[in-house]
Design a protein around this motif. Structure first.
Motif, PDB file in Angstrom:
ATOM      1  N   THR A  65       0.829  -1.206   0.000  1.00 22.74           N
ATOM      2  CA  THR A  65       0.000   0.000   0.000  1.00 22.74           C
ATOM      3  C   THR A  65       0.860   1.251   0.000  1.00 22.74           C
ATOM      4  N   LYS A  66       2.069   1.150   0.542  1.00 20.02           N
ATOM      5  CA  LYS A  66       2.984   2.300   0.572  1.00 20.02           C
ATOM      6  C   LYS A  66       4.228   2.059  -0.287  1.00 20.02           C
ATOM      7  N   ALA A  67       4.749   0.844  -0.276  1.00 16.93           N
ATOM      8  CA  ALA A  67       5.901   0.505  -1.119  1.00 16.93           C
ATOM      9  C   ALA A  67       5.377   0.066  -2.486  1.00 16.93           C
ATOM     10  N   VAL A  68       4.931   1.044  -3.255  1.00 17.38           N
ATOM     11  CA  VAL A  68       4.292   0.770  -4.542  1.00 17.38           C
ATOM     12  C   VAL A  68       5.341   0.694  -5.651  1.00 17.38           C
ATOM     13  N   LYS A  69       5.204  -0.291  -6.540  1.00 17.88           N
ATOM     14  CA  LYS A  69       6.110  -0.437  -7.671  1.00 17.88           C
ATOM     15  C   LYS A  69       5.519   0.310  -8.873  1.00 17.88           C
ATOM     16  N   LEU A  70       6.023   1.505  -9.091  1.00 17.34           N
ATOM     17  CA  LEU A  70       5.460   2.364 -10.134  1.00 17.34           C
ATOM     18  C   LEU A  70       5.576   1.740 -11.515  1.00 17.34           C
ATOM     19  N   ASP A  71       6.715   1.124 -11.789  1.00 10.19           N
ATOM     20  CA  ASP A  71       6.901   0.527 -13.112  1.00 10.19           C
ATOM     21  C   ASP A  71       5.939  -0.634 -13.344  1.00 10.19           C
ATOM     22  N   ALA A  72       5.648  -1.379 -12.275  1.00  7.78           N
ATOM     23  CA  ALA A  72       4.706  -2.494 -12.409  1.00  7.78           C
ATOM     24  C   ALA A  72       3.321  -1.979 -12.765  1.00  7.78           C
ATOM     25  N   ILE A  73       2.927  -0.861 -12.157  1.00  9.59           N
ATOM     26  CA  ILE A  73       1.621  -0.274 -12.477  1.00  9.59           C
ATOM     27  C   ILE A  73       1.618   0.262 -13.897  1.00  9.59           C
ATOM     28  N   ARG A  74       2.695   0.939 -14.277  1.00  8.62           N
ATOM     29  CA  ARG A  74       2.779   1.496 -15.638  1.00  8.62           C
ATOM     30  C   ARG A  74       2.617   0.385 -16.683  1.00  8.62           C
ATOM     31  N   ALA A  75       3.236  -0.761 -16.423  1.00  8.87           N
ATOM     32  CA  ALA A  75       3.175  -1.865 -17.387  1.00  8.87           C
ATOM     33  C   ALA A  75       1.769  -2.439 -17.540  1.00  8.87           C
ATOM     34  N   LEU A  76       0.945  -2.266 -16.540  1.00  9.93           N
ATOM     35  CA  LEU A  76      -0.424  -2.792 -16.590  1.00  9.93           C
ATOM     36  C   LEU A  76      -1.373  -1.879 -17.356  1.00  9.93           C
ATOM     37  N   ARG A  77      -0.937  -0.662 -17.678  1.00  5.23           N
ATOM     38  CA  ARG A  77      -1.716   0.316 -18.442  1.00  5.23           C
ATOM     39  C   ARG A  77      -3.116   0.541 -17.854  1.00  5.23           C
ATOM     40  N   PRO A  78      -3.198   0.867 -16.581  1.00  5.84           N
ATOM     41  CA  PRO A  78      -4.523   1.062 -15.986  1.00  5.84           C
ATOM     42  C   PRO A  78      -5.179   2.347 -16.479  1.00  5.84           C
TER      43      PRO A  78
END
Length: 272
Positions: A65-78
């Motif tokens: 919830t706090k240690a968020v992986k920004l690149d992982a989210i970017r790759a998911l194209r939400p």
């Protein structure tokens, strides 16, 4: 005119299409999205999003919830990211705004606030009927709790040790406990955000401790166990207090979990 829903940050959101791709950084929201029938549109979740257990396994993790992986989210194209004022870091959310088109901010502070939360998510993602079913179920539980007469109890709700930490009276947890006439000590208010919402304690400098009827050891964020309960039962500073473990998901998770949480608290009082 297309309906719009306003989130906890005051941002208005239009109805998303069937191609919405949702990342949730809030465990209780993830569970609620599944309850709304959105499993095909949930593309990312945190490692703490563990319910419903049989379905979240198929959803990729994007950190905590706090240690968020920004690149992982970017790759998911939400297309949509759902966050919470208490649980997620503002700086992280601002970084995510650079590439996530729609960020939905949530901040329920009382059990009844879940009604607005259901409506918000149901409106944005076209699940109005499912949201109404959740609202009907929650209203029934709230009515049931209000119909009871509970003996007043002062409770110390512990969420951490070394240092000991509790909850302020204006937190969601404290509001849940008030449904069964349990009132948190110390009698402090922490404001909208910040560490003051979860005050640190020193048992040797807590004159209010004498007023505590029961000590509740939450299963989260710190996982208190029977060993911790037994150790506190031997602490002379807590002599005469009822000390027990409590399911933190049932008291701190909002959304769909609030419906079960009220049932849980009703059972706890019946067993007292």
């Amino acid at each position: 005119m297309q309906p719009r829903a306003v989130d906890a940050a005051g941002a208005a959101h239009s109805v998303a299409g069937a191609d919405a791709r949702i990342v949730s950084l809030v465990p209780s929201i993830t569970e609620t999205l599944f309850a709304l029938g959105l499993e095909r549109q949930i593309v990312g979740r945190t490692g703490f999003c563990v319910h419903p257990r049989d379905k979240v396994r198929a959803v990729p993790k994007v950190g905590g919830t706090k240690a968020v992986k920004l690149d992982a989210i970017r790759a998911l194209r939400p297309t949509h990211l759902i966050v919470n004022v208490d649980e997620n870091e503002r700086d992280t959310v601002e970084q995510l705004r650079a590439f996530v088109p729609h960020i939905v901010v949530t901040h329920p502070q009382t059990p009844r606030d879940n009604l607005a939360l259901y409506t918000l998510l149901g409106t944005i993602f076209g699940r109005e009927d499912e949201a109404q079913r959740l609202s009907t179920a929650l209203e029934a539980r709230l009515h049931e709790a209000a119909a009871h007469s509970f003996a007043a109890q002062n409770v110390l709700y512990l969420i951490w040790r070394e240092p000991w930490m509790s909850v302020a009276r204006d937190t969601y947890i404290a509001a849940m406990l008030r449904l069964v006439n349990w009132h948190t000590l110390p009698d402090v208010y922490g404001g909208r955000v910040g560490a003051a919402r979860y005050p640190t304690l020193d048992f040797d400098d807590a004159p209010w401790l004498a007023q505590v009827d029961r000590v509740l050891l939450s299963s989260e964020p710190y996982r208190f166990t029977a060993a911790h309960r037994d150790a506190l039962a031997r602490d002379p500073r807590l002599s005469g207090k009822r000390i027990e473990l409590i399911d933190g998901e049932m008291t701190s998770w909002y959304g769909a979990r609030a419906i079960y949480g009220i049932d849980y608290l009703l059972r706890q009082t019946a067993a007292a």
